[in-house]
Design an enzyme around this catalytic site. Sequence first.
Site, PDB file in Angstrom:
ATOM      1  N   HIS A  53       7.105  -3.600   0.167  1.00 35.50           N
ATOM      2  CA  HIS A  53       8.628  -3.409  -0.003  1.00 35.50           C
ATOM      3  C   HIS A  53       8.803  -4.780  -0.800  1.00 35.50           C
ATOM      4  O   HIS A  53       7.962  -5.691  -0.768  1.00 35.50           O
ATOM      5  CB  HIS A  53       9.242  -3.582   1.360  1.00 35.50           C
ATOM      6  CG  HIS A  53       9.121  -2.394   2.199  1.00 35.50           C
ATOM      7  ND1 HIS A  53       9.805  -1.949   3.231  1.00 35.50           N
ATOM      8  CD2 HIS A  53       8.591  -1.273   2.047  1.00 35.50           C
ATOM      9  CE1 HIS A  53       9.442  -0.775   3.841  1.00 35.50           C
ATOM     10  NE2 HIS A  53       8.523  -0.224   2.997  1.00 35.50           N
ATOM     11  N   GLU A  55      10.625  -7.474  -0.011  1.00 34.20           N
ATOM     12  CA  GLU A  55      10.606  -8.764   0.765  1.00 34.20           C
ATOM     13  C   GLU A  55       9.210  -9.148   0.986  1.00 34.20           C
ATOM     14  O   GLU A  55       8.821 -10.057   0.687  1.00 34.20           O
ATOM     15  CB  GLU A  55      11.232  -8.497   1.956  1.00 34.20           C
ATOM     16  CG  GLU A  55      12.928  -8.156   1.886  1.00 34.20           C
ATOM     17  CD  GLU A  55      12.938  -6.379   1.963  1.00 34.20           C
ATOM     18  OE1 GLU A  55      12.249  -5.852   1.410  1.00 34.20           O
ATOM     19  OE2 GLU A  55      13.997  -6.132   2.721  1.00 34.20           O
ATOM     20  N   CYS A  83      14.042  -3.633   6.546  1.00 33.62           N
ATOM     21  CA  CYS A  83      13.266  -2.922   7.515  1.00 33.62           C
ATOM     22  C   CYS A  83      12.627  -3.596   8.525  1.00 33.62           C
ATOM     23  O   CYS A  83      12.280  -4.895   8.460  1.00 33.62           O
ATOM     24  CB  CYS A  83      12.233  -1.988   6.985  1.00 33.62           C
ATOM     25  SG  CYS A  83      10.879  -2.617   6.377  1.00 33.62           S
ATOM     26  N   CYS A  86       9.690  -5.727   7.133  1.00 30.40           N
ATOM     27  CA  CYS A  86      10.049  -6.884   6.377  1.00 30.40           C
ATOM     28  C   CYS A  86      10.695  -7.862   7.256  1.00 30.40           C
ATOM     29  O   CYS A  86      10.501  -8.999   6.980  1.00 30.40           O
ATOM     30  CB  CYS A  86      10.874  -6.515   5.310  1.00 30.40           C
ATOM     31  SG  CYS A  86      10.070  -5.498   4.313  1.00 30.40           S
TER      32      CYS A  86
HETATM   33 ZN   LIG Z   1      10.817  -3.339   4.196  1.00 31.79          ZN
END
Ligand SMILES: [Zn+2]
Length: 156
Positions: A53, A55, A83, A86
């Site tokens: 992801h 991040e 999420c 992250c």
């Molecule tokens: Zn994430």
Amino acid sequence: MDHEKFMRIAIALSQHNVEKGLGGPFGAVVVKDGEIVAQSANRVVPDNDPTAHAEVAAIRLACKELNTFDLSGCYIYASCEPCPMCLGAIYWARIDKLFYANTKHDAANIGFDDEFIYQELALKMDDRKIDHEQLMRDEALAVFKLWDKDGNKQSY
Ligand SMILES: [Zn+2]
């Protein structure tokens, strides 16, 4: 500090991903002392990495750049509310402050439903959808005891 300037870059990273067909519409920028340390778009599809992801990818790059696992003193600008994975990474990295643009509900509306994981986290283990079973605690615990007694360990 010009927070909007950094968020605009995070959003531009997300837009670039969509326009170039590189993957999910997410971008993140890590900043320290008003300077960009690292930035990344979501890399799940091109890297075949479900943990890539924006991040997490930006945190990995920032740690490499600063040669540390501790991003105290850094801010992260994410084009979307993180999420759970992250958000956990942001805590582990000890980032001082999170700025986000889109919400997790906005993400759910376009098919990125990490709200589901937030709901799972609130449940008891036995009520979660992922199957689980505890095995071999004694052997694993022996390693924890070894770590606990290790005078040279580097805590984090
Ligand atoms: Zn994430």
